[in-house]
Every structure is written in C-alpha cells, then in structure tokens.
Design an enzyme around this catalytic site. Structure first.
Site, PDB file in Angstrom:
ATOM      1  N   ASP A 108     -11.691   2.494   3.755  1.00  0.00           N
ATOM      2  CA  ASP A 108     -11.983   1.062   3.639  1.00  0.00           C
ATOM      3  C   ASP A 108     -13.478   0.782   3.444  1.00  0.00           C
ATOM      4  OD1 ASP A 108      -9.967  -0.828   3.468  1.00  0.00           O
ATOM      5  OD2 ASP A 108      -9.433  -0.640   5.571  1.00  0.00           O
ATOM      6  N   LYS A 116       0.832  -1.209   0.000  1.00  0.00           N
ATOM      7  CA  LYS A 116       0.000   0.000   0.000  1.00  0.00           C
ATOM      8  C   LYS A 116       0.866   1.258   0.000  1.00  0.00           C
ATOM      9  CE  LYS A 116      -3.931  -1.951   2.580  1.00  0.00           C
ATOM     10  NZ  LYS A 116      -4.613  -2.003   3.883  1.00  0.00           N
ATOM     11  N   GLN A 141      -5.976  -1.255   9.896  1.00  0.00           N
ATOM     12  CA  GLN A 141      -5.691  -2.565   9.314  1.00  0.00           C
ATOM     13  C   GLN A 141      -6.283  -3.681  10.166  1.00  0.00           C
ATOM     14  OE1 GLN A 141      -4.096  -3.152   6.378  1.00  0.00           O
ATOM     15  NE2 GLN A 141      -4.392  -5.349   6.608  1.00  0.00           N
TER      16      GLN A 141
END
Length: 265
Positions: free
Chosen positions: A113, A46, A90
């Site tokens: 997200d 990422k 995460q």
C-alpha cells in the site's frame, strides 16, 4: 482519455502474461479488522483481480475487538514470512487501534500500500491515477492541480506525487470557504476529489473546459454507490463511480506488488 474499464482489463492481461512467462509465484495477504461494507466490496474485487492474473491471495479477517498488540503481532509475523510477497492492512481500522503505528510497523519490503513513510512505493490510489494519466500521455508540467481532501491515504500523498511531477498543487478540504473553493476550481487543470461527501463538486462551479476530474469518493445512498461529484460535470473528462478510481486503485495494488517483488530480489 481511455475508458478505465478497458484500460484496466488490458493492463491486467499484460501483468498476467508477465507472471506466467516468468513463472512467478507471488502471494498477497489482506488483513481486515473491520466489517465496513465499502471495505468488503473493495476486498472482494482485490481477491478477484489476484485470481485473474495468477497471484495467490489470502484474506485474514480479524474481529473488530482485536487489540492493537494482537494486530502488531500479526504484522510482524507477515513481515518475516518468506512465503508472503507483500501484504496490506485494510483501512479504516477500529478507533482503538492507531493506524499510524500499524503503518510504521509494516516492513518496506512488504508494504504494497505504500503507507510506511520510508516506503519507495507510492500509495495505491494516487499511483493508480497518475499511472493512468501517464499512459494517456498527460503533460503534468506547470499545470494547476487541485486536490480536494487532505487524508493521509489519498489527499496528502496525491499532492506529494503531483508535486514530484512538476505540477502547481493546491490542497483544499471540506472546510475551505466556498468563494475560495470556486476560485481554485475555476483555475484547475486537474481536480482530484476525495472528501467523502456525495455531490460535493457540482456544476454550480465554473470549470476550465479542458479540466480533468477524478472522483475518489465512494458513498452509499439508498443502496447505490455515488461519488463525491455530481454526474456530467462540464469538464473534458470525469472518472465514473463506480468503475473508475476504484479499478485504478486495485490495478495499482497489482503493480505495487510486482514492484515489491522486484525490490526484494
């Protein structure tokens, strides 16, 4: 179907040009509260993507002993930070932290997200797969989709997104009886596999010749990454592992960040 690596490279180039032409200053923060090898590898990718397209990336790595209240405090701080375009927490989180509470507290204006139930952003993995299919002129309407796996991160949002595209969607899981699973597989036009079990889907099943399979699984066996599917399934297209859905997920994160920026203007 395009090669995913080539497709992602072209899309990233387009994003880079858009950011440069519009002189955008975007920042994505990644919050990590684990030392999971898969997470470490994914985050590294990422940050590489962000650097390539001209977006500032920052990793805030917290110890696994971090309390839920401490993480919520950081989430609230990032929600209010005008220098941060968007951020992600995460997954997975340590067992003592309730993932749902964390997701609910991420502002929808910063939720890259798409985990907040009120978010207008689709979760990155389902969105990445669907965007890839759309760009390949895939006709979703009235086709049979089979989602193998019912997680809140992939399975459930994947099914919801495919339903919105007028597909006939069935969700099964690792506890579905084999005879039932065989029936659904045999009739599926599109199969998304996300159960976290290596070689869960094999050529012992019968597939439609024109079936398309996306392998979301990332499993480590003897130091090698393998998916949830056996290689060389007898289908028209099967996404590779590695270099498949993971790349689409990372691309989707960039697209979601741009969408968050547009929504916040």
């Amino acid at each position: 179907m395009q090669e995913i690596k080539e497709y992602v490279a072209k899309k990233k180039l387009t994003i880079s040009h858009f950011i440069l032409e519009n002189k955008l200053k975007l920042k994505l923060v990644i919050v990590q509260v684990n030392d999971d090898p898969a997470s470490n590898s994914y985050i590294k990718g990422k940050l590489k993507d962000l650097n390539e397209v001209g977006i500032e990336g920052e990793l805030i790595k917290l110890p696994s002993e971090t309390t839920q209240n401490e993480l919520l405090s950081l989430v609230n701080k990032l929600n209010k930070d005008n220098s941060v375009t968007g951020f992600i927490v995460q997954m997975p989180l340590p067992n003592h932290i309730d993932e749902n509470i964390i997701k609910e507290n991420i502002s929808i204006t910063k939720d890259v997200d798409g985990f907040n139930l009120l978010s207008k952003i689709n979760p990155a993995t389902p969105n990445g797969i669907v965007t890839f299919l759309k760009d390949n002129q895939y006709d979703f309407t009235s086709k049979n989709a089979l989602v193998i796996g019912r997680s809140n991160i992939v399975g459930k949002p994947m099914a919801k997104l495919l339903l919105s595209l007028n597909m006939n969607v069935t969700v099964v899981h690792s506890f579905t009886k084999k005879d039932d699973l065989s029936y659904y597989i045999k009739n599926a036009d599109l199969i998304i596999v996300a159960v976290g079990k290596p070689n869960f889907l094999t050529n012992e099943f019968i597939f439609k010749k024109d079936a398309i399979v996306f392998d979301v699984g990332i499993n480590r066996i003897d130091g090698h990454l393998v998916g949830d599917c056996e290689k060389n399934l007898k289908v028209s297209y099967q996404s590779p592992v590695p270099g498949g859905v993971g790349l689409l997920t990372r691309l989707s994160l960039l697209l979601n960040l741009l969408e968050v920026y547009r929504n916040g203007i």
